[in-house]
Scaffold this active site. Structure first.
Site, short mmCIF file in Angstrom:
data_model
loop_
_atom_site.label_atom_id
_atom_site.label_comp_id
_atom_site.label_asym_id
_atom_site.label_seq_id
_atom_site.Cartn_x
_atom_site.Cartn_y
_atom_site.Cartn_z
N ALA A 1 -11.37 -30.33 -44.95
CA ALA A 1 -12.67 -30.56 -45.57
C ALA A 1 -12.64 -30.43 -47.09
CB ALA A 1 -13.69 -29.60 -44.97
N ASP B 1 -15.15 -27.12 -40.62
CA ASP B 1 -15.51 -28.25 -41.47
C ASP B 1 -16.94 -28.12 -41.95
OD1 ASP B 1 -13.13 -29.33 -39.76
OD2 ASP B 1 -13.29 -30.63 -41.51
#
Lengths: 344, 344
Positions: free
Chosen positions: A55, A235
């Site tokens: 991410a 994430d």
């Protein structure tokens, strides 16, 4: 101790003469293939194809994409600020849409875009914002790793999933410095094998003992008392403590709960304050062909379809702690993140 | 409806001029490769290498191996019955040791061996025993499939793992005959991909809609209400209701329990009466290289080790029913199997 290249984004995603160069993670660890992105569309493609992953790293790559677009727009200079702004806004939208589940991508691009003074040099402002973000992320990874390390006991065997990013490697580095012997078991993480190719490899580069299992072996290993703690990344963390992470995280958490093995999430910079519950997180569906093939060769019959959710949602009730750069929080009180003073 | 070749062992493991021929399942569905085993050692190798798989089919293949050995021993005829018996006993041991976890292999070989009249034609007695076992197994698969089909409702989507053998295909065949629309989701089942290559392919050959997922996606699919029932096989059922089956079964059962999705085991001919509890089942460890590679190419760093338990144990508490050729039983009362009259 050798520092794995995946510990430092500057080694895998960087600028080179008005282009963004990425070390293609799909070929690691066996080949170092550099992909040169000459414009934002190249960058968007590279993100979609998973040349870069994780991410935080995706966010930086996309930020550089926005920077390349700003250079191009300034070259074909329009006097109308509103035109420049509109062009860059659509670039931002394109880049954000490459990977909808992660938090950092949209957060960084929105923040960067909103901070631009449109009457000044736009590209250099964007570059400045991205460079600040890199240094902030590196600091966060290091601090998150430091907080996480306090949980480790000499002799622990940690299970990981996918590539949980630099915080995992910092955690292991600090443990090594503190003379704790830690073993790691990594799930291979089909279909892209990030666990095999990135995590297991990076951990082994640090001289730490690491074993690979397929994704279906985790519960068995837990039942045999081969695993003492689980660490994954996130994430996106919702305000209700739900964690979106690489698909497979949820079933590891279920297995850990059954075996009463602590399940920790490396949550880096905390939750997404705009995301009140896990239900509102959009789970990205990727191309089913990626499930039906391996390294380009078909693994099943021609009439078989594929399903490929790239992420899943782990409810707060299965998580023992979300580890951030400011300390560890119970998932149920993740909103307290902003009340904790920054460290360092 | 096309009948998948994996529904009938005579199509994939058969005798041809004093040799055993096996259709190599490692190359299915894309290539039909026949492996010819000229002696019992070839057969043992083929079982170890997973040219053949599935507890019942492995037992038949090994039975043919014992038959080849008996022919060879009779050719070099010794007058001493005790020598012949000792030779064949060591062949039996070799064949049983190829795959320690499954029940059927040892059961069939022991039974065949013990029934031999050593003063008569040994090879033909063994062949006779194996042929009887084939017909018994086929009947069991059909009956188990028939019992299982009663559980299916129109519109069900079933999750499977590995290749649960012919009973699964019979179950689907009966459902189709009864005009029930059933969908199947198969886990790919790393490292050998039996789910992708054998199950998904066989089901698609029957004209039934089937989708493939990687092993880490099952819990997510359950959370999205994409799965209504789970069916796996059993390599061995202990008297306490514990089920040994392909590694990954256990974590599917945990995820199913969490989502309150019924978890059924195709238990064919019932439990192993000599195995009182799951703890006494030896879990086979296979060559870690099989985890470190994918279709022959290395997927991780050179310093990474592999762990490869081929099976796992699912406790009775996670199982809603064990489906046998005599009916469905609660795992806690699996010992009642022998009290139920045979069907058909």
């Amino acid at each position: 101790m050798q520092q794995p290249i995946l510990m430092d984004i500057n080694q895998t995603v960087f600028l080179k003469e008005d282009a963004v160069v990425m070390v293609d993670r799909r070929y690691l660890p066996h080949k170092i293939v550099e992909v040169t992105c000459n414009n934002y569309e190249d960058v968007a493609w590279a993100i979609e194809q998973m040349v870069v992953q994780g991410a935080g790293d995706i966010a930086i790559a996309a930020g550089y994409g926005l920077y390349l677009a700003a250079i191009d727009i300034e070259k074909n200079k329009s006097d109308h600020i509103s035109d420049v702004r509109a062009s860059l806004w659509s670039v931002k939208k394109r880049l954000i849409n490459t990977r909808p589940t992660g938090y950092h991508l949209k957060a960084l691009l929105d923040k960067t875009f909103d901070s631009v003074n449109w009457e000044d040099d736009i590209a250099s402002q964007i570059l400045n914002s991205i460079e600040k973000a890199i240094s902030k992320q590196q600091n966060r990874s290091r601090l998150t790793g430091k907080v996480a390390e306090r949980l480790l006991e000499n002799g622990d065997t940690l299970l990981t999933h996918c590539f949980p990013g630099p915080a995992l490697l910092y955690m292991l580095m600090f443990a090594k410095k503190n003379n704790k012997t830690i073993n790691v078991i990594a799930t291979e993480t089909r279909p892209y094998l990030q666990g095999a190719r990135l995590t297991a490899w990076s951990v082994s580069e640090m001289g730490i003992s690491v074993a690979l299992i397929t994704d279906n072996m985790a519960a068995y290993c837990m039942s045999q008392e081969m695993i003492t703690k689980v660490f994954t990344a996130a994430d996106r963390v919702a305000m209700d403590g739900t964690v979106a992470n690489k698909v497979g995280t949820f079933q590891l958490a279920l297995a850990a709960k059954y075996h009463q093995i602590p399940f920790y999430v490396l949550g880096y910079g905390g939750p997404d304050s705009t995301c009140l519950s896990g239900n509102s997180i959009k789970i990205e569906s990727r191309d089913p062909e990626e499930v039906l093939t391996f390294k380009g060769s078909k693994i099943t019959g021609d009439e078989v379809e594929g399903i490929y959710p790239a992420f899943d949602l782990t409810p707060a009730s299965l998580i023992n702690g979300i580890i951030t750069d400011r300390g560890m929080l119970n998932p149920g009180e993740i909103g307290r993140y902003w009340n904790i003073p920054k460290i360092g």
